[in-house]
Each structure stands twice: as structure tokens, then as C-alpha cells.
Design a protein around this motif. Structure first.
Motif, mmCIF file in Angstrom:
data_model
loop_
_atom_site.group_PDB
_atom_site.id
_atom_site.type_symbol
_atom_site.label_atom_id
_atom_site.label_comp_id
_atom_site.label_asym_id
_atom_site.label_seq_id
_atom_site.Cartn_x
_atom_site.Cartn_y
_atom_site.Cartn_z
ATOM 1 N N VAL A 1 3.032 5.820 -3.523
ATOM 2 C CA VAL A 1 4.077 6.417 -4.361
ATOM 3 C C VAL A 1 3.622 6.466 -5.820
ATOM 4 O O VAL A 1 3.796 7.483 -6.507
ATOM 5 C CB VAL A 1 5.392 5.630 -4.223
ATOM 6 C CG1 VAL A 1 6.435 6.161 -5.208
ATOM 7 C CG2 VAL A 1 5.914 5.702 -2.798
ATOM 8 N N LEU A 2 3.005 5.390 -6.291
ATOM 9 C CA LEU A 2 2.526 5.354 -7.667
ATOM 10 C C LEU A 2 1.411 6.366 -7.898
ATOM 11 O O LEU A 2 1.331 6.991 -8.968
ATOM 12 C CB LEU A 2 2.031 3.950 -8.024
ATOM 13 C CG LEU A 2 3.103 2.910 -8.351
ATOM 14 C CD1 LEU A 2 2.470 1.536 -8.511
ATOM 15 C CD2 LEU A 2 3.848 3.294 -9.625
ATOM 16 N N ALA A 3 0.531 6.519 -6.916
ATOM 17 C CA ALA A 3 -0.557 7.495 -7.055
ATOM 18 C C ALA A 3 0.001 8.887 -7.300
ATOM 19 O O ALA A 3 -0.491 9.641 -8.153
ATOM 20 C CB ALA A 3 -1.439 7.479 -5.811
ATOM 21 N N HIS A 4 1.053 9.254 -6.562
ATOM 22 C CA HIS A 4 1.688 10.561 -6.754
ATOM 23 C C HIS A 4 2.361 10.639 -8.122
ATOM 24 O O HIS A 4 2.146 11.603 -8.886
ATOM 25 C CB HIS A 4 2.721 10.810 -5.659
ATOM 26 C CG HIS A 4 3.646 11.949 -5.954
ATOM 27 N ND1 HIS A 4 3.258 13.274 -5.803
ATOM 28 C CD2 HIS A 4 4.931 11.967 -6.414
ATOM 29 C CE1 HIS A 4 4.272 14.055 -6.161
ATOM 30 N NE2 HIS A 4 5.291 13.287 -6.527
ATOM 31 N N GLY B 1 3.017 6.688 1.836
ATOM 32 C CA GLY B 1 3.618 6.549 0.517
ATOM 33 C C GLY B 1 3.495 7.823 -0.297
ATOM 34 O O GLY B 1 4.454 8.257 -0.951
ATOM 35 N N ILE B 2 2.304 8.440 -0.261
ATOM 36 C CA ILE B 2 2.096 9.696 -0.994
ATOM 37 C C ILE B 2 3.003 10.782 -0.443
ATOM 38 O O ILE B 2 3.643 11.532 -1.204
ATOM 39 C CB ILE B 2 0.614 10.111 -0.924
ATOM 40 C CG1 ILE B 2 -0.261 9.123 -1.707
ATOM 41 C CG2 ILE B 2 0.423 11.529 -1.465
ATOM 42 C CD1 ILE B 2 -1.752 9.352 -1.567
ATOM 43 N N HIS B 3 3.076 10.896 0.886
ATOM 44 C CA HIS B 3 3.899 11.939 1.517
ATOM 45 C C HIS B 3 5.378 11.785 1.153
ATOM 46 O O HIS B 3 6.053 12.775 0.813
ATOM 47 C CB HIS B 3 3.721 11.876 3.035
ATOM 48 C CG HIS B 3 4.562 12.880 3.769
ATOM 49 N ND1 HIS B 3 4.325 14.230 3.730
ATOM 50 C CD2 HIS B 3 5.676 12.705 4.551
ATOM 51 C CE1 HIS B 3 5.236 14.860 4.455
ATOM 52 N NE2 HIS B 3 6.070 13.949 4.964
ATOM 53 N N PHE B 4 5.882 10.549 1.186
ATOM 54 C CA PHE B 4 7.282 10.336 0.825
ATOM 55 C C PHE B 4 7.519 10.732 -0.634
ATOM 56 O O PHE B 4 8.523 11.391 -0.958
ATOM 57 C CB PHE B 4 7.682 8.872 1.039
ATOM 58 C CG PHE B 4 9.133 8.605 0.754
ATOM 59 C CD1 PHE B 4 10.077 8.689 1.771
ATOM 60 C CD2 PHE B 4 9.567 8.294 -0.535
ATOM 61 C CE1 PHE B 4 11.424 8.468 1.497
ATOM 62 C CE2 PHE B 4 10.908 8.067 -0.810
ATOM 63 C CZ PHE B 4 11.839 8.159 0.214
ATOM 64 N N ILE C 1 0.839 -1.205 0.000
ATOM 65 C CA ILE C 1 0.000 0.000 0.000
ATOM 66 C C ILE C 1 0.875 1.258 0.000
ATOM 67 O O ILE C 1 0.520 2.283 -0.588
ATOM 68 C CB ILE C 1 -0.964 0.002 1.206
ATOM 69 C CG1 ILE C 1 -1.780 -1.294 1.238
ATOM 70 C CG2 ILE C 1 -1.900 1.198 1.140
ATOM 71 C CD1 ILE C 1 -2.646 -1.518 0.013
ATOM 72 N N VAL C 2 2.058 1.166 0.614
ATOM 73 C CA VAL C 2 3.021 2.268 0.521
ATOM 74 C C VAL C 2 3.428 2.471 -0.945
ATOM 75 O O VAL C 2 3.481 3.603 -1.444
ATOM 76 C CB VAL C 2 4.263 1.992 1.396
ATOM 77 C CG1 VAL C 2 5.306 3.089 1.191
ATOM 78 C CG2 VAL C 2 3.884 1.878 2.863
ATOM 79 N N VAL C 3 3.703 1.371 -1.632
ATOM 80 C CA VAL C 3 4.035 1.440 -3.061
ATOM 81 C C VAL C 3 2.898 2.090 -3.836
ATOM 82 O O VAL C 3 3.120 2.932 -4.718
ATOM 83 C CB VAL C 3 4.318 0.032 -3.622
ATOM 84 C CG1 VAL C 3 4.550 0.098 -5.132
ATOM 85 C CG2 VAL C 3 5.516 -0.595 -2.934
ATOM 86 N N LEU C 4 1.685 1.707 -3.497
ATOM 87 C CA LEU C 4 0.507 2.268 -4.167
ATOM 88 C C LEU C 4 0.454 3.783 -3.983
ATOM 89 O O LEU C 4 0.121 4.529 -4.921
ATOM 90 C CB LEU C 4 -0.749 1.601 -3.613
ATOM 91 C CG LEU C 4 -2.050 1.778 -4.379
ATOM 92 C CD1 LEU C 4 -1.918 1.293 -5.811
ATOM 93 C CD2 LEU C 4 -3.175 1.031 -3.668
#
Length: 584
Positions: A132-135, A170-173, A127-130
Motif C-alpha cells: 500500500v505504501l509503495a503505491h 497490497g499494491i492491488h488494493f 508486507i501488505v502494508v508495504l
């Protein structure tokens, strides 16, 4: 950007498929067209797996050869997949990975460290990967949150909150460390929702829509999802599903249920069809309708249970002792799975014979967008039935290939049903005249199917109608061929392709016309011996150029384009030699 291709790779159990499927389902809601491909290991736990998603704002038929964005969760996945990354693409990898140098952008991201230290759970890494991908891909956060809310709706609020936290981390990173790229990400969709399903789900849904009443099966990769879907949904529609002790029991149960008047079906893979071969002969002899789905995998024997292959064609055509006619169909896409399974029931019920539907692992597991309108056009059919009789019922009367059947217990329609050769009343008969007449009757059905108006669209065709180079293929290889024909046209090669979806009986009129028009015939297929090529040579006496592949993965368009170039060079050489002879 018209197309975008994403690949996520890692180890089974890391949530690789969840990441890619989430992206796919969000894209489908945005109205995008998509095709996927995935591989997974044969081991119970662990092993390399991968899922690729190609998105487009136009119709596509292939999952893509090169990827624009590659996500890898360990070093092994990186080494196995980085060669397929576009030179101007983006690589997202675990921070510990040793990424090679290249023209593509590289972002090392501590997915696992974020999951463990900031969320307290290693399994949240996907979900963290998800996030990052969303961003990176420009997917609205709310679209992902809405999807996760639906996905975990039946779970506790704590589980949902846990996943929302992982998404946010993930998005924040990514916002702080991953720069967005202009024009990189999702194509613009139509916002018209599409159905999204696998080939196996499409087969199950299409069968239910065509009136399936009884399903019998035994679990076997890669066909098991068909039974799983039907077990969950067919009873709600009044149907019956039974898991039998083996494939022999399954096909015999299908025969019994169909003899009793029900539309019946089973699904299996190559090893199961081998076990069913004797019963297939019984279905042909007794003229009992049945639908058998074979999701092919690498063989022989147990072979490659989780890899794809198209090596059961000859088994489907001839796999029974004696002359045992059957229909063989081969869908080319997920949408084709939905509609062609309905056609299988139409043919089976109308002509009272077994119908084998050949798919393969790649098509069974492929996720693809499907037009919801197709559900309104599934064919319906019922067998010719006698409602009553006056005794002496001629179940197998010889004044036509299709004779009325009668359900058990219909007054005056009692008759024998046996696997032995029989006369019109079902009584045992071993004289040569009866055997010849009944064999002609059974095979005449195939001739009539060849002229059935409902089978006029049994071939797909694309490319230049005046081309001298032709391609004939079948099943899931149609997608790579369509892509190859387009690429070849862009590079100056004129090609025409024909894809028969009806493989027995073959669509003779279309194939004969095609062979008259072209001078070179390439036959790409996923088997070692060139099974379709051998059938075409034996039936039509045409030379073929084989293109075989048995690596457990689909054909690549580049492989087909290379063979097209080779055929074009051969054609040019022949012309030059002929010109030289005439000049001399």
C-alpha cells in the motif's frame, strides 16, 4: 518536496520495524538522505513500538517532529500517534480503527483481513502494508521486489513467493481504493547510493577500521548490537570477540589484552559502567589504553532499558574513586559514531589512557545515511613502544606525560604493573612526592590532548556568529538543536550553537570564545539535573538556562525554539531596564 516523514506504529511482533526499515533502505539506494528514530518495548513480547523515517534531498540531522504519513496497525497506536500527524497529511489505519476527524486524509485498509483471507498468513500483514505504501508514495514496484528478493535470498523460494504475493495484494488494493496525491511521497534522490547503518553498527565498523583486535563484552540494551556486529565480522579480520560473564570481567579482559599490546574495547550501558568504575581507575593508574562505549538509557538502576537519556555524563567524567583521568567523547550522529570511535582509539593508544564514548539509545538505534568516503579517513594510531632495553626499564618515566610501553617478554624491559601508586619503574611508592609527580603526569595528558592538532575540530558550530543567544549541547541532542536554530532564524531569532564532541578535556578555547560572544546560554540535554549545564557553570562561571527532558525520547526542536523565545524576551527586558536606568 524536499522532505517527507513517515511513521509506522503498532505492536511489537507486527513487523512495524520491517516496514519502516524497508522504506529507509530503498530510499538510501535512491540517493536520499535520511534519519530515523524508533521506540520499542522492554517486554520480551508485545508492547507498543514505532519507527519514524525522515527522507530528504538535502543533509538533515533530525528525524522530524510532525509526520506526513502515519501508518497505524491498531487503535492504541492510532491514539498514541495521531497528534503528531500534519494537518494535510495522510493516515493509513486498520479498517477496524476508529479514526478521528481532521483535515488529514484517512484511508481505512483491512491489512490483516487481506493477509489472512487472501494470502493465508497473518504475519504477512506488514508486507501488505508495504505494498500500500509503495503505491501511495510512488515507489516503483520493482524497487521493492528487488529489495525483498535480496532480503529473502537465503530463504526458500516458497517464502519469497509468499512475500511477493503479499506485496502484490497490497499494491492491488491500494490501486483500487487509495488515490495518489500530487507531490506526496519520496523527494527526488541523487541516485548516488549511501551507506545505511545504525549508530551501533557505525561504532562497530569504525572500531574495526581503526584496528580493533580484541572485544570483550556482556549483552546489555541498548549496546548489544555492537558486540553482535563484531562477533559476526571481527574474526574475519583476524580479531577476537568474547562474551564474558559480566561487565567487570569484560573491562578486566580489555585491560589484560591491552597490556599485552592489543587494541581492545568493550561496550555497555550505564549499569555496566558503574560496575567498571574500579577497573577504570586501574587503567588510569597503570596507563593502559582502552576504549569503553556507553550507550545511555533511562536510569537510575535498571531504569528505562529501551528508552533514551543523556544522564551518564557525570558518571563518565568522574565515575571512579580518586583522581582517575579519562577522555570522554560524544558523537552527534551516526556518521560521527563512525569517525569518532576511530578518534577514541587514536587518543587511547597515543596517550595511554581509557577513553569513554558516550552515545544513547536514540543514536544507537538510529538508522542514517553515511558517506562511504568516511571509511577512507579513519585515524590510525599506535602507542609509543620500547623495542628492547638494558634492564631497569622506566615504564613510567617522568620526563613527559607519555612514556614508552613494552610488551610482556621484551628483553631488558621487565617492569612492574600495579594498581598501587608507583615510581618510574612500577615499584610501589607511597611517599607524597612520588604520588604528586605521578598524578601530575597522568593529568598532564588531558592538557596535551586539549592542544593536540588532531582535536582541533572537536566542536560543531552553526547559526549566526554574531548572535547574542547561544546554545551549548552534546551528543544526539545536536540534531534537534540544529533544526531549532534554523527554525528560530526563519522566525526572526538569531542564535549561535556550539556542540563539543570532546567533553573531557573540554575544548576551552572554543567554549571561552563562545561565552564571551553571547549574552544568554541555553543548555538542552536529556537528563533531569542538567549535568552539562552544571559542568559549564562550575568550570566557566557562566549562568546557564537549563532545558531538561527525561521522557525517554529525544528533544523536539519546538521545545528548544520556545526556550529561545523565552531567552530573547528576557534579553529584551534587560535591555529595556538598562535603557530606563540610563534615561533616569
Amino acid at each position: 518536496m524536499h522532505d517527507f516523514t513517515l511513521r509506522v506504529a503498532g505492536e511489537s511482533g507486527e513487523g512495524v520495524i520491517t516496514i519502516a526499515e524497508t522504506i529507509a533502505r530503498i530510499a538510501a539506494r535512491e540517493g536520499l538522505q535520511l534519519v530515523t528514530f524508533r521506540t520499542f518495548p522492554a517486554e520480551i513480547k508485545g508492547g507498543a513500538c514505532m519507527m519514524q523515517v525522515r527522507l530528504s534531498d538535502r543533509k538533515i540531522s533530525y528525524h522530524g517532529e510532525k509526520v506526513d504519513c502515519l501508518v497505524v496497525l491498531n487503535q492504541f497506536a492510532l491514539e498514541d500517534n495521531v497528534a503528531d500527524l500534519n494537518p494535510n497529511g495522510v493516515l493509513l489505519c486498520e479498517a477496524e480503527c476508529d479514526a478521528p476527524e481532521g483535515t488529514f486524509a484517512v484511508h481505512k485498509i483491512p491489512f490483516e483481513r487481506i493477509a489472512v483471507r487472501e494470502i493465508g498468513s497473518r504475519i504477512s500483514k506488514n508486507i501488505v502494508v508495504l505494498g500500500v505504501l509503495a503505491h501511495l508514495l510512488g515507489i516503483p514496484r520493482k524497487s521493492v521486489e528487488d529489495f525483498l528478493a535480496e532480503k529473502f535470498a537465503k530463504k526458500s523460494k516458497a517464502i519469497l513467493d509468499h512475500n511477493m504475493l503479499a506485496l502484490g495484494k497490497g499494491i492491488h488494493f491500494a490501486e483500487e481504493h487509495v488515490a495518489k496525491r500530487e507531490g506526496f511521497g519520496f523527494p527526488k534522490g541523487s541516485h548516488q547510493r549511501q551507506l545505511l547503518m545504525t549508530g551501533n553498527e557505525a561504532i562497530a565498523l569504525g572500531a574495526a577500521g581503526a584496528g580493533l583486535q580484541c572485544f570483550f563484552g556482556y549483552p546489555i540494551t541498548p549496546a548489544s548490537e555492537i558486540m553482535e556486529w563484531l562477533a559476526a565480522h571481527l574474526p574475519k579480520l583476524g580479531g577476537k570477540v568474547m562474551q564474558t560473564e559480566d561487565e567487570i570481567s569484560a573491562i578486566c579482559a580489555v585491560a589484560g589484552a591491552s597490556w599485552a599490546g592489543a587494541k581492545a574495547m568493550t561496550s555497555t550501558s550505564g549499569p555496566g559502567v558503574s560496575l567498571m568504575s574500579e577497573a577504570l581507575g586501574l587503567l588510569s593508574m597503570a596507563e593502559i589504553p582502552a576504549v569503553i562505549v556507553d550507550s545511555q538509557r533511562g536510569g537510575p538502576s535498571t531504569g528505562l532499558p529501551t528508552k533514551t537519556e543523556q544522564s551518564d555524563l557525570l558518571l563518565a567524567l568522574y565515575g571512579s574513586h580518586g583522581d582517575a583521568p579519562r577522555v570522554v567523547l560524544a558523537p552527534t550522529s551516526v556518521a560521527d559514531c563512525l569517525t569518532l570511535i576511530g578518534r577514541a582509539f587514536y587518543l587511547s593508544e597515543t596517550y595511554q589512557m581509557p577513553v569513554i564514548v558516550l552515545v544513547d539509545q536514540a543514536l544507537s538505534a538510529r538508522v542514517e545515511t553515511v558517506d562511504p568516503a568516511l571509511l577512507d579517513h579513519l585515524p590510525q594510531a599506535a602507542r609509543l613502544k620500547a623495542e628492547n632495553g638494558d634492564g631497569g626499564f622506566a615504564r613510567y618515566r617522568l620526563n613527559g606525560s607519555i612514556s614508552p610501553t613494552a610488551l610482556p617478554g621484551v628483553p631488558g624491559c621487565e617492569h612492574m604493573v600495579t594498581g598501587m601508586e608507583h615510581d618510574e619503574f612500577g615499584n610501589f611508592a607511597c611517599d607524597d612526592a612520588t604520588h604528586t609527580a605521578m598524578t601530575v603526569k597522568r593529568f598532564q595528558k588531558l592538557a596535551e590532548i586539549g592542544t593536540d592538532p588532531k582535536m582541533r575540530d572537536s566542536c560543531l558550530a552553526f547559526g549566526d556568529e554574531k548572535a547574542e543567544i547561544g546554545i551549548v549541547t552534546w551528543g544526539s541532542t545536536a540534531g534537534p538543536v540544529e533544526e531549532a536554530v534554523r527554525i528560530a532564524a526563519e522566525t526572526g531569532f538569531s542564535v549561535r550553537a556550539l556542540v563539543p564532541r570532546l567533553l573531557n578535556p573540554l575544548p576551552h578555547a572554543e567554549l571561552e570564545r563562545f561565552f564571551r560572544q553571547v549574552k544568554r546560554v541555553i543548555v538542552p540535554e536529556l537528563n533531569f539535573t542538567g549535568q552539562l549545564a552544571s559542568v559549564l557553570r562550575s568550570v566557566y562561571r557562566v549562568p546557564t538556562i537549563g532545558l531538561a527532558k527525561v521522557k525517554g525520547v529525544p528533544m523536539d526542536p519546538s521545545e528548544i525554539v520556545a526556550k529561545i523565545a523565552e531567552a530573547a524576551a528576557g534579553l529584551a527586558s534587560t535591555r529595556s531596564a538598562e535603557h530606563g536606568r540610563r534615561a533616569g
